[in-house]
Design a protein around this motif. Structure first.
Motif, PDB file in Angstrom:
ATOM      1  N   VAL A  41       0.852  -1.190   0.000  1.00 20.84           N
ATOM      2  CA  VAL A  41       0.000   0.000   0.000  1.00 20.84           C
ATOM      3  C   VAL A  41       0.891   1.244   0.000  1.00 20.84           C
ATOM      4  O   VAL A  41       1.844   1.338   0.784  1.00 20.84           O
ATOM      5  N   LEU A  42       0.585   2.207  -0.855  1.00 22.28           N
ATOM      6  CA  LEU A  42       1.416   3.403  -1.006  1.00 22.28           C
ATOM      7  C   LEU A  42       0.642   4.655  -0.629  1.00 22.28           C
ATOM      8  O   LEU A  42      -0.554   4.775  -0.912  1.00 22.28           O
ATOM      9  N   THR A  43       1.350   5.593   0.011  1.00 24.62           N
ATOM     10  CA  THR A  43       0.839   6.942   0.241  1.00 24.62           C
ATOM     11  C   THR A  43       1.730   7.889  -0.553  1.00 24.62           C
ATOM     12  O   THR A  43       2.803   8.289  -0.090  1.00 24.62           O
ATOM     13  N   PRO A  44       1.319   8.264  -1.767  1.00 24.01           N
ATOM     14  CA  PRO A  44       2.209   9.005  -2.660  1.00 24.01           C
ATOM     15  C   PRO A  44       2.419  10.455  -2.229  1.00 24.01           C
ATOM     16  O   PRO A  44       1.576  11.067  -1.569  1.00 24.01           O
ATOM     17  N   ARG A  45       3.563  10.996  -2.652  1.00 23.21           N
ATOM     18  CA  ARG A  45       3.869  12.419  -2.559  1.00 23.21           C
ATOM     19  C   ARG A  45       4.033  12.942  -3.983  1.00 23.21           C
ATOM     20  O   ARG A  45       4.613  12.268  -4.832  1.00 23.21           O
ATOM     21  N   LEU A  46       3.535  14.155  -4.233  1.00 23.54           N
ATOM     22  CA  LEU A  46       3.482  14.682  -5.597  1.00 23.54           C
ATOM     23  C   LEU A  46       4.185  16.023  -5.695  1.00 23.54           C
ATOM     24  O   LEU A  46       4.039  16.886  -4.832  1.00 23.54           O
ATOM     25  N   THR A  47       4.972  16.181  -6.789  1.00 18.03           N
ATOM     26  CA  THR A  47       5.589  17.455  -7.162  1.00 18.03           C
ATOM     27  C   THR A  47       5.091  17.842  -8.539  1.00 18.03           C
ATOM     28  O   THR A  47       5.090  17.006  -9.463  1.00 18.03           O
ATOM     29  N   LEU A  70       4.394  27.384 -12.947  1.00 19.25           N
ATOM     30  CA  LEU A  70       3.843  26.654 -11.804  1.00 19.25           C
ATOM     31  C   LEU A  70       4.931  25.792 -11.189  1.00 19.25           C
ATOM     32  O   LEU A  70       5.645  25.083 -11.896  1.00 19.25           O
ATOM     33  N   HIS A  71       5.063  25.853  -9.865  1.00 21.68           N
ATOM     34  CA  HIS A  71       5.994  24.979  -9.145  1.00 21.68           C
ATOM     35  C   HIS A  71       5.386  24.694  -7.780  1.00 21.68           C
ATOM     36  O   HIS A  71       5.361  25.557  -6.906  1.00 21.68           O
ATOM     37  N   ARG A  72       4.893  23.487  -7.610  1.00 16.84           N
ATOM     38  CA  ARG A  72       4.262  23.071  -6.368  1.00 16.84           C
ATOM     39  C   ARG A  72       5.112  21.962  -5.764  1.00 16.84           C
ATOM     40  O   ARG A  72       5.211  20.866  -6.321  1.00 16.84           O
ATOM     41  N   TRP A 107      -5.505  24.273 -10.636  1.00 16.74           N
ATOM     42  CA  TRP A 107      -4.616  25.277 -11.215  1.00 16.74           C
ATOM     43  C   TRP A 107      -5.436  26.524 -11.534  1.00 16.74           C
ATOM     44  O   TRP A 107      -5.664  26.856 -12.698  1.00 16.74           O
ATOM     45  N   PRO A 108      -5.897  27.219 -10.517  1.00 19.85           N
ATOM     46  CA  PRO A 108      -6.803  28.355 -10.752  1.00 19.85           C
ATOM     47  C   PRO A 108      -6.147  29.507 -11.498  1.00 19.85           C
ATOM     48  O   PRO A 108      -6.832  30.284 -12.153  1.00 19.85           O
ATOM     49  N   ASP A 109      -4.823  29.643 -11.390  1.00 19.61           N
ATOM     50  CA  ASP A 109      -4.138  30.754 -12.053  1.00 19.61           C
ATOM     51  C   ASP A 109      -3.392  30.284 -13.295  1.00 19.61           C
ATOM     52  O   ASP A 109      -2.308  30.796 -13.620  1.00 19.61           O
ATOM     53  N   ALA A 110      -3.946  29.313 -13.992  1.00 19.17           N
ATOM     54  CA  ALA A 110      -3.334  28.846 -15.240  1.00 19.17           C
ATOM     55  C   ALA A 110      -3.244  29.994 -16.232  1.00 19.17           C
ATOM     56  O   ALA A 110      -4.086  30.904 -16.230  1.00 19.17           O
ATOM     57  N   PRO A 111      -2.206  30.015 -17.090  1.00 18.57           N
ATOM     58  CA  PRO A 111      -2.039  31.137 -18.025  1.00 18.57           C
ATOM     59  C   PRO A 111      -3.194  31.216 -19.013  1.00 18.57           C
ATOM     60  O   PRO A 111      -3.865  30.226 -19.308  1.00 18.57           O
ATOM     61  N   ASP A 156       4.714  23.159 -20.887  1.00 15.60           N
ATOM     62  CA  ASP A 156       5.137  21.775 -20.663  1.00 15.60           C
ATOM     63  C   ASP A 156       4.960  21.459 -19.181  1.00 15.60           C
ATOM     64  O   ASP A 156       5.491  22.171 -18.319  1.00 15.60           O
ATOM     65  N   ILE A 157       4.218  20.378 -18.881  1.00 12.16           N
ATOM     66  CA  ILE A 157       3.871  20.015 -17.500  1.00 12.16           C
ATOM     67  C   ILE A 157       4.651  18.767 -17.103  1.00 12.16           C
ATOM     68  O   ILE A 157       4.768  17.820 -17.883  1.00 12.16           O
ATOM     69  N   SER A 158       5.171  18.759 -15.877  1.00 10.43           N
ATOM     70  CA  SER A 158       5.916  17.613 -15.356  1.00 10.43           C
ATOM     71  C   SER A 158       5.391  17.266 -13.966  1.00 10.43           C
ATOM     72  O   SER A 158       5.336  18.123 -13.087  1.00 10.43           O
ATOM     73  N   LEU A 159       5.000  15.995 -13.765  1.00  8.47           N
ATOM     74  CA  LEU A 159       4.527  15.505 -12.476  1.00  8.47           C
ATOM     75  C   LEU A 159       5.443  14.385 -11.992  1.00  8.47           C
ATOM     76  O   LEU A 159       5.746  13.452 -12.745  1.00  8.47           O
TER      77      LEU A 159
END
Length: 317
Positions: free
Chosen positions: A190-196, A207-209, A230-234, A240-243
């Motif tokens: 079972v995994l509890t992921p962390r996201l960047t 965007l940098h979260r 992403w309420p303040d999207a351009p 280019d998006i990276s997750l």
């Protein structure tokens, strides 16, 4: 070891929260509850186990006890069953209707029981791990049904053996004012992921979260679909998006996507304005051209052929 059903009557004396956290919480409402047993008599430990945890090798028989608490003034009849845990598509936890894993390995001392008022019933149960069970986590639950509702308590079962923590990020896409993506648990824990999250536009980073823990438990072999606001999207950009997702045990994966932000409403308005302006200019050019043509020809004067034999000399005779 024989399985014995134990009924503990708790109505003889008042229950104080300082001595009996679980029962005090249950007695504060008429709703009955199902919880892991946390001790004998009428004194399960305060703040007892939130769920069951069991671990064993294939072929092992694991024992524990579940408690059903009836704080109401009427007798309660409940039926117990095992269930397999699952993820909803959005990452929540649910139970499968048909058990083929942990839920099918649970045996109760008594499946159906009648609990008197103000009484706790302790029901022993076993989990028999099959000889061919795969190593890793096998999440399940114990479900009690009665009084027109269901209640459940989780059972975290781990089968001894090699474990693998692995996940993938897939189908990254920008949709309006949010980013949608899939997480898939490719391992057996079972995994509890962390996201960047990061996004770069034509003129730099938009965007940098930083890494943060997601409020989900991703079960082995499951796929979930999540969204990142992403309420303040351009408004107008090529991005280019990276997750990047990580989890305990060395699980890590990165996926990319791209998006084009175009203000179609504004462009449609501009296009309509240009079209109207172009039409007006065309009409004006045709009108001006027509007027110029008439001016070049001069006035429309009707002429009459003169008879040379009757030339007017200023006098008529």
């Amino acid at each position: 070891m024989p399985l014995v059903l134990l009924l503990v009557v708790a109505a003889a004396a008042p229950v104080r929260p300082a001595h009996n956290g679980i029962l005090a919480a249950a007695y504060s409402s008429t709703a009955w509850s199902v919880v892991p047993s946390a001790g004998g008599g009428t004194r399960p430990a305060k703040g007892g186990r939130p769920y069951f945890y069991a671990e064993g090798v294939p072929g092992a028989v694991l024992e524990d006890t579940v408690s059903v608490v009836n704080p109401g003034a009427k007798a309660l009849t409940v039926e117990l069953r095992g269930a397999d845990a699952d993820n909803t598509r959005g990452g929540g936890l649910s139970l499968r209707k048909r058990s083929t894993d942990t839920g099918a390995w649970i045996t109760f001392a008594e499946r159906k029981l009648r609990i008197p008022p103000h009484t706790r019933a302790d029901v022993p149960f076993t989990v028999t791990v099959p000889e061919d069970a795969t190593p890793g986590d096998h999440p399940g639950a114990i479900v009690a049904s009665g009084g027109g509702r269901d209640a459940a308590v989780r059972l975290q079962l781990r089968v001894s053996g090699p474990t693998l923590a692995a996940l993938t990020v897939e189908r990254v896409r920008a949709e309006g004012r949010h980013i949608s993506y899939d997480l898939v648990n490719r391992g057996n824990t079972v995994l509890t992921p962390r996201l960047t999250v990061r996004a770069d536009g034509v003129f730099g980073e938009v965007l940098h979260r930083g890494p943060r823990t997601l409020p989900v438990e991703l079960l082995p072999g499951r796929r979930i679909t999540l969204t990142e606001p992403w309420p303040d999207a351009p408004t107008f950009d090529a991005v280019d998006i990276s997750l990047t997702a990580t989890a305990a045990g060395g699980a890590r994966d990165t996926a990319a996507g791209s998006a084009r932000f175009v203000p179609w409403g504004l462009l449609a308005g501009v296009a309509a304005g240009l079209a109207a302006a172009g039409g007006g200019a065309f009409w004006w050019r045709r009108r001006v051209g027509g007027l110029r043509g008439r001016s070049a020809r001069g006035p429309d004067v009707r002429t009459q052929q003169m008879d040379p034999d009757n030339e007017l000399t200023g006098a008529v005779t």
